[in-house]
Design a protein around this motif. Sequence first.
Motif: not given
Length: 478
Positions: A365, A368-370, A373-374, A394
């Motif tokens: 996290r 990268s937030a992605s 993200a899922g 994601a």
Amino acid sequence: MSVESQGPQVGADEWVARQAHRREYLPSWLGRAQRASERIGWWPRLAVAGLAGVALPLLGLGAFQLQVGIDALVIALLAVGLNIVVGWAGLLDLGFIAFFGFGAYGFALLSSAQIGSTGIHLPAYLSLPIVMIGAAILGLGVGLPSRRLIGDYLAIVTLFFGEAFVEFTNNVAPSKFGGANGITGIDPIKAFGFQLTTNAGYYYLLVIVLVVTMAVLRLLETSRTGRAWRAVREDPLAAAAMTLPVNRVKLSAFACGAIVAALAGTIYAAQQASVFPTDFDTPILILIYAGLILGGAGSIAGAVTGALVVMVIYDGLLRSPADAGYLFYGLVLLTLVARLRPWRRLAAVLAATVAFGFAAHAIARAISASAVAGGPQSGGWIASALRDWVIVPANPQAPGNWGFVLLICLLIALVQVNSRWRTILLVPVIYLASFVWETRLVVEPSITRQLMIGAILIVMMNARPQGLLGQRRVEVVT
């Protein structure tokens, strides 16, 4: 293992007479439960199981659960038939599913309008015995050219027969067999003034047929024929030296197994009111073998129990992401509890896995937030518990595929390293298994169901090679 000493017994083979003392039981209270169950007797246990099967729909099962029960009973009947050939006679028959298809297609042709132009449209009570007799003849026809084969050679020949049946129904005489479109409009089972038109009716019919088949096979198992099958399984050369007609014994096993499979096929065709070539392909054969192996080859009760467990898992639990998640994580935890000793080693692995997951999720996290993200694909409270623990990107498809490949590599490495490194390696393996499950497997039920059944069999074969109810004989030194 110790046994009380016995003197020679007049009129009986001492080794055979004392076979119960060479039986291996489970440890602790499980072994005591086995012995108590054996004292009850086989026939009372069969009666109790039959009554339980009859009473199950009274618990308020829905239409889906009832269909799962019907499918499970069909596979259980097939596993009992396969047990004759594989479990008792020791013949590796990979074409057994063709007899199931023969029964279904035979009933479909005789009890439908498919060949009505020839004037043949028989009631079920006539079609069923004709199909079963035809299956016995077909079993003899398959057994004759392969009666001298054993092991891999027999497996290859019978596998060819099974695949040839699917190709035959697909491509030969499509006007009669329907080709890929199959045969529809099959009559329901009618007999003695009754007509089965509901799933509940077919469920009760299958329970009755299964119990009666088990009773008949129990009598056959304890007869001279059953003893001859087991003698051929243990050592064909020794059986021949004792003047047993080995080839005829093998042929009788093929014929009896084919009769049971065809019986299952007729009920299946009537309940579905249609048959298609894909209904009798290799995946169904895998389920039958999985049930027999899980329950214990050579045991009637084991074949039925294993088949019911496999089908409830395969057709019931693994169709729902929530139920599938409970099964997956429960299986992982159960395996760890069974295999990791001492207990502090189990506690250390579980604690390290939890810490590893939270650390990995926090690092991903931060990068990268992605990457997170899922969300977990499992349902219920499992998804809530894993939300900040397992990494789910994601777009999880590609990372899930790579994770699956890496998981296989780590599993191979896991069985090659020594005990200390195996304990350390378990932590990333467990976490990666969760990652692959949440990103790929739980959203691919057609693939996941096969993999989960395979994983359950691997765990079972390591923990108890003879199956749930199978018996392993051990020699006793006194």
